[in-house]
Design a protein around this motif. Structure first.
Motif, PDB file in Angstrom:
ATOM      1  N   ASN A 103     -13.758  67.829   2.827  1.00 24.69           N
ATOM      2  CA  ASN A 103     -14.865  66.920   2.490  1.00 24.69           C
ATOM      3  C   ASN A 103     -15.313  65.857   2.822  1.00 24.69           C
ATOM      4  N   ARG A 104     -16.209  66.474   3.078  1.00 26.08           N
ATOM      5  CA  ARG A 104     -17.233  65.370   5.377  1.00 26.08           C
ATOM      6  C   ARG A 104     -17.759  63.895   4.545  1.00 26.08           C
ATOM      7  N   LYS A 105     -18.618  64.836   3.403  1.00 31.95           N
ATOM      8  CA  LYS A 105     -18.791  63.900   2.862  1.00 31.95           C
ATOM      9  C   LYS A 105     -17.662  62.168   2.610  1.00 31.95           C
ATOM     10  N   GLU A 106     -17.086  62.268   1.430  1.00 29.56           N
ATOM     11  CA  GLU A 106     -15.806  61.924   2.031  1.00 29.56           C
ATOM     12  C   GLU A 106     -14.945  60.628   3.049  1.00 29.56           C
ATOM     13  N   VAL A 107     -15.594  61.825   4.074  1.00 29.00           N
ATOM     14  CA  VAL A 107     -14.861  61.377   5.077  1.00 29.00           C
ATOM     15  C   VAL A 107     -15.367  60.192   5.930  1.00 29.00           C
ATOM     16  N   ALA A 108     -16.452  61.051   5.797  1.00 29.18           N
ATOM     17  CA  ALA A 108     -17.243  59.756   6.889  1.00 29.18           C
ATOM     18  C   ALA A 108     -17.733  58.354   6.102  1.00 29.18           C
ATOM     19  N   LYS A 109     -17.017  58.099   4.617  1.00 33.30           N
ATOM     20  CA  LYS A 109     -17.233  57.207   4.231  1.00 33.30           C
ATOM     21  C   LYS A 109     -15.714  55.967   4.387  1.00 33.30           C
ATOM     22  N   GLN A 110     -14.455  57.089   4.236  1.00 32.15           N
ATOM     23  CA  GLN A 110     -13.588  56.125   4.349  1.00 32.15           C
ATOM     24  C   GLN A 110     -13.004  55.865   6.109  1.00 32.15           C
ATOM     25  N   PRO A 136     -18.710  44.254   9.543  1.00 26.91           N
ATOM     26  CA  PRO A 136     -19.251  45.358  10.236  1.00 26.91           C
ATOM     27  C   PRO A 136     -20.475  44.856  10.137  1.00 26.91           C
ATOM     28  N   GLY A 137     -21.070  46.084  11.556  1.00 17.23           N
ATOM     29  CA  GLY A 137     -23.033  46.087  11.918  1.00 17.23           C
ATOM     30  C   GLY A 137     -23.132  44.720  12.675  1.00 17.23           C
ATOM     31  N   GLN A 138     -22.109  43.993  12.913  1.00 15.66           N
ATOM     32  CA  GLN A 138     -22.971  43.041  13.805  1.00 15.66           C
ATOM     33  C   GLN A 138     -22.566  44.077  15.871  1.00 15.66           C
ATOM     34  N   SER A 139     -23.715  43.068  16.136  1.00 15.96           N
ATOM     35  CA  SER A 139     -23.751  43.598  17.242  1.00 15.96           C
ATOM     36  C   SER A 139     -23.425  42.995  18.506  1.00 15.96           C
ATOM     37  N   ILE A 140     -23.312  43.582  19.955  1.00 17.77           N
ATOM     38  CA  ILE A 140     -22.330  43.304  20.625  1.00 17.77           C
ATOM     39  C   ILE A 140     -23.370  42.005  21.448  1.00 17.77           C
ATOM     40  N   ALA A 141     -24.466  42.182  21.300  1.00 16.78           N
ATOM     41  CA  ALA A 141     -25.238  40.827  21.138  1.00 16.78           C
ATOM     42  C   ALA A 141     -24.676  38.833  20.269  1.00 16.78           C
ATOM     43  N   GLN A 142     -23.973  39.536  19.186  1.00 16.64           N
ATOM     44  CA  GLN A 142     -23.893  38.873  18.419  1.00 16.64           C
ATOM     45  C   GLN A 142     -22.601  38.755  18.599  1.00 16.64           C
ATOM     46  N   LEU A 143     -21.595  39.812  19.350  1.00 17.47           N
ATOM     47  CA  LEU A 143     -19.794  39.107  19.050  1.00 17.47           C
ATOM     48  C   LEU A 143     -20.078  38.879  20.172  1.00 17.47           C
ATOM     49  N   TYR A 200     -13.178  42.385  17.304  1.00 13.01           N
ATOM     50  CA  TYR A 200     -12.776  45.022  16.894  1.00 13.01           C
ATOM     51  C   TYR A 200     -14.280  45.029  15.346  1.00 13.01           C
ATOM     52  N   LYS A 201     -14.817  46.428  16.130  1.00  7.36           N
ATOM     53  CA  LYS A 201     -15.317  46.561  14.861  1.00  7.36           C
ATOM     54  C   LYS A 201     -14.714  47.657  14.397  1.00  7.36           C
ATOM     55  N   ILE A 202     -15.079  47.690  12.959  1.00  7.39           N
ATOM     56  CA  ILE A 202     -14.678  48.692  12.258  1.00  7.39           C
ATOM     57  C   ILE A 202     -15.342  50.409  13.056  1.00  7.39           C
ATOM     58  N   GLU A 203     -16.284  49.957  13.287  1.00  3.85           N
ATOM     59  CA  GLU A 203     -17.402  51.107  13.478  1.00  3.85           C
ATOM     60  C   GLU A 203     -17.357  51.671  14.925  1.00  3.85           C
ATOM     61  N   ASP A 204     -16.527  50.870  15.770  1.00  2.00           N
ATOM     62  CA  ASP A 204     -16.517  51.157  16.864  1.00  2.00           C
ATOM     63  C   ASP A 204     -15.184  52.366  17.181  1.00  2.00           C
ATOM     64  N   LEU A 205     -13.812  51.348  16.293  1.00  2.00           N
ATOM     65  CA  LEU A 205     -12.541  52.469  15.744  1.00  2.00           C
ATOM     66  C   LEU A 205     -13.315  53.813  15.576  1.00  2.00           C
ATOM     67  N   ALA A 206     -13.660  54.132  14.436  1.00  2.77           N
ATOM     68  CA  ALA A 206     -13.862  54.875  13.908  1.00  2.77           C
ATOM     69  C   ALA A 206     -14.554  55.984  14.395  1.00  2.77           C
ATOM     70  N   ASN A 218     -25.462  56.994   6.982  1.00  2.00           N
ATOM     71  CA  ASN A 218     -25.086  55.908   5.827  1.00  2.00           C
ATOM     72  C   ASN A 218     -25.730  54.751   6.276  1.00  2.00           C
ATOM     73  N   SER A 219     -25.522  54.237   7.875  1.00  2.00           N
ATOM     74  CA  SER A 219     -25.881  52.994   8.210  1.00  2.00           C
ATOM     75  C   SER A 219     -26.260  53.077   9.527  1.00  2.00           C
ATOM     76  N   PRO A 220     -27.734  53.608   9.373  1.00  2.00           N
ATOM     77  CA  PRO A 220     -27.783  53.730  11.299  1.00  2.00           C
ATOM     78  C   PRO A 220     -28.244  52.225  11.645  1.00  2.00           C
ATOM     79  N   LYS A 221     -28.577  51.316  11.591  1.00  2.00           N
ATOM     80  CA  LYS A 221     -28.684  49.991  12.068  1.00  2.00           C
ATOM     81  C   LYS A 221     -27.443  50.316  12.101  1.00  2.00           C
ATOM     82  N   ALA A 222     -26.049  49.950  11.934  1.00  2.00           N
ATOM     83  CA  ALA A 222     -25.136  50.014  12.687  1.00  2.00           C
ATOM     84  C   ALA A 222     -24.372  50.956  13.565  1.00  2.00           C
ATOM     85  N   ILE A 223     -24.863  52.297  13.011  1.00  2.00           N
ATOM     86  CA  ILE A 223     -23.830  53.170  13.813  1.00  2.00           C
ATOM     87  C   ILE A 223     -24.352  53.224  14.991  1.00  2.00           C
TER      88      ILE A 223
END
Length: 854
Positions: free
Chosen positions: A369-376, A392-399, A412-418, A449-454
């Motif tokens: 279930n790739r879609k569910e993995v992408a979400k979780q 979520p979604g904060q840029s490096i410049a903002q950080l 720590y960014k959840i997007e980077d971790l995943a 699912n979230s192009p601006k953040a990812i």
């Protein structure tokens, strides 16, 4: 009569037909089935909506407590749902444990049944671990990984479980890991390390709901101390599975070495780190009615029973299989160069190790279930204490701005971790758990699912690997190439190429530069992935436009190739076109003869006779032999290029033409008094030169020729590594490198495959490396180093070539360890006979010693 018309009496049987569809009577769904349909999805998504979590626990626990003993259907549905969440989405285990304990406070029989079910599953997986008939599915993570997850869940239930029985599970598993570890004092035991690390990683979960239990703290402290004194962590470092061949950008850490220090730190200082990591569910907890116990003691397999399985090389599951070789940490998002802060929780902390473990579990166990993995994986933070991750979604410049304003704020960014953990699965050595397509499409899904953040997260990964290309393992360069090109093709080939212009300006004229090689291969691959060449061209800056020339060899080489067939005859180079049959151009006096060959291949197989072909070529020799250097070479070339031309619509067409013509080809070539090796060289050259602007097609057609026994695997490999004025396309061109791996992989899958071809590739690469280091003139006891002085182009080229060659040797030894290990004596003999440079010999000898560990 109404208005002079007769009304129809629908009760009369006068031929009237009712055309309404006859629908089956709607069956009434039993109440228990309806209840399960409504409740089970709520259990599966428990915790995903933080604001509704307390209300969900209350509603679900009351329903379960009331319904549990009434219907077996409900009981089975509930237990199977709880189990699926626990092993497939382990980040939700605390929520499921809380639900279980709230139910237990209302209905101890229901609580006991849940406990028994999970203990039974634990026993079941222990038994499966020594079952040779166990069938592995694509999403199977392995019995010992299941044991890890089930022990973790039981640990979460510590407030309702008799603690001595719970700790006895830990004690037995640790004793088993120690016993396995002691089987061979000199050699690591993969299963031992897996059990040891997994069991230690679970210990903090004993305190998720029991931080104030002083007696439990003391017992756990004693247990950890005992493990530390009895388990010897062995120093096993395999350079063959390192992602970087030299100068790694970070220091990787072995799981087995990091886990105990991480766990000790998280338990120290009154368990402050646990309080900062795990959410506080105490307000929802209910007093537990006495300690539940297990019905039976856990029966673990004996060390003797487990020893045959302890190498974890029997395909017991994807995550268990990762322990076959030492497991290392993997990094992509290093400390930001501007702000000097981390965006991924460090692996040298318990939280960092746990997050990696959880994400890998989700990715591997829910592959279906790739879609569910992408979400979780990008919402993992919802199940831990708020404040661990930035918004979520904060840029490096903002950080950077926030960090400068408040240095203690989390970065720590959840997007980077995943993304980093998914990339760690793509770049896993020696093997990948699933087909690459799963991971590539998973990353595409997350980005969509979230192009601006990812998208910026991907961009930073692209840059990171590009900046470290010189050091990256050869096989990983190919994976990076595939991932990058697939991402680009899914996002309109948009990439800021100007970032890499300086590298191109400096080294675009070189042949072996790793970065220029990558750029060339990437653009060629992108061109193959689209039917609209302009899409790729429009994305490039002017500096990179020349790279859209996808020629395998330069046009000058191609002209020389065709001219080499003739004497006293000049070919018209202006008629040389991409992927076209040059011999039917008007410049050739025998173009009509070649057309007759094409017409022959267009006939149905039953309408042909090889004697007809023989007649055509006899006429060619009689009429034009005076301008032909070697009639046999020309005949072979015309035959193969005519077939390539006839089947150029698709690979399936090409395969059909070659298959239909196989006997004719063998008949004609069999009559030539020419060495077989030379004929095969002509065949290969003819196909690759025909497909000069799309060498991937050429190499795939060569695979067909090999399958029809027109050429051998060795002849393809020999062609790939031919030397031409210090140019060796087999070391730099992606289609050639992929062909080499594909050829060796196909051989490795054959039970009757000879080791001879594998030895040949090793010997050829060793020869190239030795010749190259000799040209460099490096002293025998001095390592080859790529000079930083960019003006020394010849020295740079030779150094890059040497490193490419050594990287190739490392990759084939690792990838085909099973084939190379039986021939170790021959490999060492080749090394002694071919390599005079001591440092080169030492490096390769070290890899040969490591082969048995793979």
């Amino acid at each position: 009569m109404v208005g002079g018309k007769r009304t129809r009496n629908f009760d009369d049987d006068d031929g009237y037909r009712d055309f309404r569809p006859r629908m089956p009577k709607r069956q009434r769904v039993p109440p228990v089935v309806q209840l399960c349909k409504e409740m089970m999805p709520d259990i599966r998504t428990l915790g995903e909506t933080v604001k509704a979590f307390e209300e969900d626990i209350k509603f679900l626990s009351e329903a379960i407590a009331n319904e549990f003993g009434n219907e077996e259907y409900f009981r089975n549905a509930l237990l199977s749902t709880l189990y699926a969440v626990v092993v497939e989405q382990p980040h939700k285990q605390p929520a499921i444990a809380l639900l279980t304990m709230v139910v237990n406070s209302m209905n101890p029989v229901a609580g006991k049944s849940v406990l028994n079910h999970f203990f039974g599953k634990l026993q079941e997986w222990c038994d499966i671990s020594i079952d040779e008939s166990f069938q592995v599915t694509s999403s199977e993570t392995g019995p010992w990984n299941k044991v890890k997850l089930l022990l973790r869940f039981l640990s979460l239930l510590s407030p309702m479980v008799e603690e001595d029985e719970l700790l006895l599970l830990y004690k037995k598993l640790f004793e088993l890991s120690v016993g396995l570890n002691n089987l061979n004092p000199e050699k690591r035991n993969p299963l031992s390390e897996a059990i040891y690390s997994n069991t230690l990683l679970n210990i903090p979960y004993l305190f998720f709901f029991s931080k104030e239990n002083e007696r439990l703290r003391g017992k756990v402290a004693d247990l950890v101390s005992e493990v530390e004194s009895t388990y010897l962590v062995k120093n096993t470092d395999l350079s063959l599975i390192r992602e970087y061949n030299k100068n790694p950008p970070y220091e990787s850490v072995q799981w087995v070495k990091a886990v105990l220090p991480n766990v000790k730190r998280v338990l120290a200082n009154d368990m402050q780190q646990i309080s900062e990591l795990f959410p506080d569910y105490t307000t929802m907890m209910k007093d537990q009615p006495g300690d539940q116990g297990f019905n039976d003691p856990l029966n673990l397999p004996t060390i003797e029973q487990l020893e045959p399985f302890s190498g974890l090389d029997r395909g017991l599951g994807s995550i268990d299989g990762m322990w076959k070789v030492p497991r290392y940490s993997f990094r992509v998002y290093l400390a930001n160069e501007v702000g000097e802060f981390e965006t991924v929780v460090p692996f040298t902390t318990y939280a960092g190790m746990l997050f990696e473990d959880l994400i890998i579990d989700i990715i591997e166990s829910m592959e279906f279930n790739r879609k569910e993995v992408a979400k979780q994986v990008v919402t993992l933070d919802l199940f831990f204490k708020p404040g661990i991750f930035a918004e979520p979604g904060q840029s490096i410049a903002q950080l950077i701005a926030l960090h400068e304003e408040n240095p203690i704020i989390t970065t720590y960014k959840i997007e980077d971790l995943a993304i980093e953990k998914i990339l760690s699965m793509i770049f896993k050595l020696p093997n990948v758990s699933h087909p690459f397509a799963y991971f590539y499409t998973l990353l595409v899904e997350i980005c969509q699912n979230s192009p601006k953040a990812i998208a910026p997260v991907f961009g930073r990964a692209f840059r990171y690997f590009f900046n470290n290309l010189d050091e990256l393992d050869l096989e990983l360069k190919l994976r990076y190439l595939d991932w990058f090109s697939i991402q680009m093709s899914n996002f309109s080939f948009s990439w800021k190429w100007n970032e890499w212009e300086d590298e191109s300006i400096k080294f675009s004229k070189t042949f072996y530069s790793p970065k220029v090689t990558f750029m060339r291969n990437l653009i060629r691959k992108e061109l193959r992935l689209t039917s609209s060449k302009s899409d790729v061209e429009d994305s490039l800056t002017e500096e990179f436009k020349p790279y859209t020339d996808s020629s395998f060899v330069p046009k000058s080489d191609l002209i020389n190739y065709y001219q080499s067939f003739f004497k006293d005859f000049e070919i018209d180079i202006d008629l040389l076109k991409d992927n076209d049959l040059f011999f039917i151009q008007p410049c050739f006096p025998f173009n009509e003869t070649v057309q007759n060959v094409i017409n022959y291949f267009h006939k149905q197989p039953l309408e042909r006779s090889s004697s007809e072909l023989m007649t055509i070529f006899e006429e060619l020799q009689n009429n034009h032999g005076n301008i032909i250097h070697d009639i046999n070479r020309l005949v072979v070339t015309i035959l193969m290029q005519s077939l390539a031309f006839s089947g150029n619509r698709s690979l399936s067409h090409a395969n059909k033409y070659i298959g239909d013509s196989r006997n004719d080809l063998l008949d004609i070539m069999g009559k030539m008094e020419v060495d077989q090796e030379l004929k095969e060289r002509w065949i290969i050259e003819a196909v690759i030169r025909y497909w000069n602007s799309n060498s991937q097609n050429g190499y795939l057609i060569l695979d067909t020729c090999k399958n029809f026994e027109l050429i051998s695997a060795k002849s393809i490999l020999n062609f790939s590594f031919l030397e031409d004025n210090d140019r060796n396309w087999g070391l730099v061109d992606a289609t050639s490198v992929e062909s080499t791996f594909r050829t060796l992989t196909e051989l490795s899958l054959r039970r009757d495959a000879s080791v001879e071809t594998f030895l040949y590739v090793f010997e050829r690469l060793v020869e190239i490396a030795s010749e190259t280091v000799e040209k460099l003139g490096v002293a025998s006891d001095v390592a080859v180093v790529v000079p930083k002085d960019s003006t020394a182009i010849r020295e740079l080229e030779l150094s890059w070539k040497y490193e490419s060659c050594l990287g190739f040797i490392k990759s084939i030894l690792r990838k085909y360890a099973d084939e190379y290990t039986p021939g170790l004596e021959q490999l060492n003999s080749i090394l002694d006979g071919k390599v005079a440079h001591e440092r080169t010999r030492q490096t390769i000898q070290n890899w040969l010693r490591e082969l048995k560990e793979l």
